[in-house]
Design a protein around this motif. Structure first.
Motif, PDB file in Angstrom:
ATOM      1  N   ALA A 134       0.880  -1.069   0.021  1.00  0.00           N
ATOM      2  CA  ALA A 134      -0.067   0.029   0.094  1.00  0.00           C
ATOM      3  C   ALA A 134       0.873   1.135  -0.099  1.00  0.00           C
ATOM      4  O   ALA A 134       0.673   2.293  -0.825  1.00  0.00           O
ATOM      5  N   ALA A 135       2.065   1.231   0.794  1.00  0.00           N
ATOM      6  CA  ALA A 135       2.823   2.191   0.837  1.00  0.00           C
ATOM      7  C   ALA A 135       3.346   2.561  -0.527  1.00  0.00           C
ATOM      8  O   ALA A 135       3.813   3.660  -1.024  1.00  0.00           O
ATOM      9  N   GLN A 136       3.961   1.687  -1.270  1.00  0.00           N
ATOM     10  CA  GLN A 136       4.608   1.533  -2.530  1.00  0.00           C
ATOM     11  C   GLN A 136       3.565   2.186  -3.448  1.00  0.00           C
ATOM     12  O   GLN A 136       3.898   3.020  -4.259  1.00  0.00           O
ATOM     13  N   TRP A 137       2.330   1.620  -3.409  1.00  0.00           N
ATOM     14  CA  TRP A 137       1.431   2.116  -4.169  1.00  0.00           C
ATOM     15  C   TRP A 137       0.975   3.899  -4.064  1.00  0.00           C
ATOM     16  O   TRP A 137       0.977   4.651  -5.011  1.00  0.00           O
ATOM     17  N   ALA A 138       1.031   4.172  -2.948  1.00  0.00           N
ATOM     18  CA  ALA A 138       0.725   5.581  -2.581  1.00  0.00           C
ATOM     19  C   ALA A 138       2.010   6.370  -3.121  1.00  0.00           C
ATOM     20  O   ALA A 138       1.826   7.579  -3.630  1.00  0.00           O
TER      21      ALA A 138
END
Length: 273
Positions: A226-230
């Motif tokens: 999720a952090a990578q997508w954000a």
């Protein structure tokens, strides 16, 4: 008586002296334009003599006489004008159209409203004179206006605030470089981390393998993703914002450089958008 008269006549005649020494004889001053004995000093009479030579068919002699007259009678504008007109007539008759045009242009620069007398000049030179006069080539050309070069167009697609830096906006360039660098760097780092180490324990719990390698929990890996997508979304958004900002700033700069109206001397109108 005759002998006495002969002696008196011989005594009255002066004895011839020695010939003059060439070294002591006075020479004419250097640089003096003394006219030949056959050439009159009056400029009007010299002009008439040159015209008579021209009408007699002695064109080369007439040209030389007119050239000397223009040089010597520079203080008399009417004599110079007429001499140049007859020079143009002779040159045009000889087929030297470029020389005739130059002579007519010199006349028109000093006498722009001149109209040739058709009773003194043939129709050919009158038509040629009017042609040169209508062309306007004799008018003094104004100096070329200094045109400021248009600002160099910078591509808005450059990342990390490079476009803003080239446009001379260091603050926007610094903010975009920082935002894009951090978000894109975090996205790339998380992507590599997940790609290299994404194993998790049984039932989603952390643990270790038999050979001692760490197993992550499923929740940890999902949080990383999720952090990578954000961070990826932030990276693309900051890049798109930089492209839009550079495009708008470039259009504004080009508009300011090209929109400039000058309705009158000393008045200039500039517009900003």
């Amino acid at each position: 008586m005759l002998c006495l008269l002969a002696r008196a006549a011989a005594a009255a005649e002066p004895e011839p002296g020695p010939p003059p020494d060439p070294a002591t004889a006075q020479a004419p001053a250097a640089g003096s334009h003394a006219l030949p004995p056959s050439l009159p000093a009056d400029p009007a009479a010299r002009l008439e003599g040159a015209i008579r030579s021209y009408h007699a068919g002695q064109q080369d002699l007439a040209l030389s006489l007119l050239t000397a007259l223009i040089r010597d009678a520079a203080h008399d504008p009417e004599i110079v004008r007429d001499a140049r007109l007859y020079m143009a007539e002779i040159l045009l008759f000889q087929g030297n159209e470029a020389g005739a045009r130059e002579a007519v242009e010199l006349v028109l620069r000093d006498h722009p409203d001149l109209i040739l007398d058709p009773f003194r000049h043939p129709p050919d030179i009158c038509a040629f004179f009017e042609l040169v006069k209508a062309s306007g080539s004799w008018r003094p050309q104004p100096p070329p206006a200094l045109v400021e070069p248009a600002p160099r167009r910078t591509s808005p697609w450059l990342p990390l605030g490079i476009s803003q830096a080239r446009q001379g906006r260091p603050v926007a360039a610094g903010l975009l470089a920082t935002g894009q660098g951090l978000s894109c760097g975090l996205s790339a780092g998380l992507f590599l981390w997940i790609a290299v180490d994404r194993r998790y324990g049984s039932e989603g719990e952390p643990g270790f393998t038999d050979d001692g390698q760490r197993l992550w929990s499923l929740d940890t890996l999902q949080a990383r993703r999720a952090a990578q997508w954000a961070s990826t979304a932030t990276c693309y958004a900051s890049y798109g914002l930089g492209v839009l900002d550079a495009s708008v700033a470039g259009r504004r700069a080009r508009r300011q450089a090209t929109i400039g109206l000058a309705p009158g001397p000393g008045l200039a109108v500039a517009a900003r958008f």
